[in-house]
Design a protein around this motif. Sequence first.
Motif, PDB file in Angstrom:
ATOM      1  N   GLY A   1       0.815  -0.501  -0.004  1.00 41.42           N
ATOM      2  CA  GLY A   1       0.218  -0.192   0.627  1.00 41.42           C
ATOM      3  C   GLY A   1       0.657   1.422  -0.226  1.00 41.42           C
ATOM      4  O   GLY A   1       1.591   1.528   0.491  1.00 41.42           O
ATOM      5  N   VAL A   2       0.273   2.336  -0.811  1.00 41.10           N
ATOM      6  CA  VAL A   2       0.943   4.102  -1.034  1.00 41.10           C
ATOM      7  C   VAL A   2       0.602   4.967  -0.698  1.00 41.10           C
ATOM      8  O   VAL A   2      -0.674   4.663  -0.882  1.00 41.10           O
ATOM      9  CB  VAL A   2       1.875   3.451  -2.196  1.00 41.10           C
ATOM     10  CG1 VAL A   2       2.705   2.373  -2.231  1.00 41.10           C
ATOM     11  CG2 VAL A   2       1.081   3.585  -3.335  1.00 41.10           C
ATOM     12  N   MET A   3       0.689   5.828  -0.090  1.00 44.46           N
ATOM     13  CA  MET A   3       0.175   7.743  -0.166  1.00 44.46           C
ATOM     14  C   MET A   3       1.112   8.414  -0.749  1.00 44.46           C
ATOM     15  O   MET A   3       2.169   8.176   0.044  1.00 44.46           O
ATOM     16  CB  MET A   3      -0.550   7.520   1.308  1.00 44.46           C
ATOM     17  CG  MET A   3      -1.667   6.581   1.871  1.00 44.46           C
ATOM     18  SD  MET A   3      -2.578   7.667   3.322  1.00 44.46           S
ATOM     19  CE  MET A   3      -0.995   6.668   4.195  1.00 44.46           C
ATOM     20  N   GLY A   4       1.163   8.813  -1.127  1.00 43.27           N
ATOM     21  CA  GLY A   4       1.430  10.310  -0.942  1.00 43.27           C
ATOM     22  C   GLY A   4       0.626  11.697  -1.123  1.00 43.27           C
ATOM     23  O   GLY A   4      -0.387  12.003  -1.104  1.00 43.27           O
ATOM     24  N   PHE A   5       1.748  12.436  -0.322  1.00 42.69           N
ATOM     25  CA  PHE A   5       1.163  13.866   0.215  1.00 42.69           C
ATOM     26  C   PHE A   5       1.617  14.777  -0.567  1.00 42.69           C
ATOM     27  O   PHE A   5       2.727  15.052   0.041  1.00 42.69           O
ATOM     28  CB  PHE A   5       0.690  13.660   1.644  1.00 42.69           C
ATOM     29  CG  PHE A   5      -0.349  12.746   2.295  1.00 42.69           C
ATOM     30  CD1 PHE A   5      -1.171  13.562   2.189  1.00 42.69           C
ATOM     31  CD2 PHE A   5       0.067  11.388   2.362  1.00 42.69           C
ATOM     32  CE1 PHE A   5      -2.792  12.724   2.490  1.00 42.69           C
ATOM     33  CE2 PHE A   5      -0.937  10.585   2.633  1.00 42.69           C
ATOM     34  CZ  PHE A   5      -2.360  10.854   3.334  1.00 42.69           C
ATOM     35  N   ARG A   6       1.039  15.833  -0.815  1.00 40.92           N
ATOM     36  CA  ARG A   6       2.204  16.978  -1.721  1.00 40.92           C
ATOM     37  C   ARG A   6       2.571  18.079  -0.903  1.00 40.92           C
ATOM     38  O   ARG A   6       1.734  17.902   0.327  1.00 40.92           O
ATOM     39  CB  ARG A   6       1.026  18.199  -2.374  1.00 40.92           C
ATOM     40  CG  ARG A   6       1.846  19.476  -3.055  1.00 40.92           C
ATOM     41  CD  ARG A   6       0.910  19.784  -3.711  1.00 40.92           C
ATOM     42  NE  ARG A   6       0.004  20.674  -3.448  1.00 40.92           N
ATOM     43  CZ  ARG A   6      -0.599  21.429  -4.041  1.00 40.92           C
ATOM     44  NH1 ARG A   6      -0.641  20.974  -5.973  1.00 40.92           N
ATOM     45  NH2 ARG A   6      -1.074  22.078  -3.764  1.00 40.92           N
TER      46      ARG A   6
END
Length: 217
Positions: free
Chosen positions: A100-105
């Motif tokens: 699982g992956v998440m990206g936040f600016r």
Amino acid sequence: MLYSGSEASDIYSAICVAATVLVPGCDRASVMLRRGDKHSTVAATDDVAQRIDEFERRLGQGPCVDAIADARPQIDTDLRGHSTWPELARAIVETTPVRGVMGFRLLIDERKAGALNLFSDTPGAFDAAAAGAASVLASFTSVTITAISRGDDVESLRNGLASNREIGQAIGLLMAMENISSDEAFDVLRRTSQEVNLKIADLARALVSSHASGKTE
């Protein structure tokens, strides 16, 4: 943890460690910053996180790259299924334990500057609670990298921690309650503070306090 280091590299590393402590399901993390036309990883918890960032840069796709361009969090809770980033998902699943992956600016003075990247080895671990915690940490990280870019010293960062924490919590609450991005949540705080003639930190403190007491409207 975030402000215990004396150098920018120490602080970036602490942010990555904080992610594994504060965000449910997060096993690894990295911070990627955009410098000109290039993206570079300035900190990572381990070689796996570093390798995934390299995959994204090589393939030109993924939550970290997309998070820099898009205000909304980029999330894939299970890379084994149909993914927004099929080539990246295949590379990750075949060569790493990450599922699982998440990206936040991240922003510097409202400029798109980079992304906070979070990775989980457990399929489905990144739920709404994890995304909420990550959004607060991303807000802290944006404040931190902005201060670093301006040349503020670590003591200045420590002195601003209390109000930054409350602003980050308020942003997280607004994102959850209104289903909006972190940029939109901050804009709500900014506009409301102007309308009621109250500092953003004081408004954030009032919002967090009212939510804790069950009186948020």
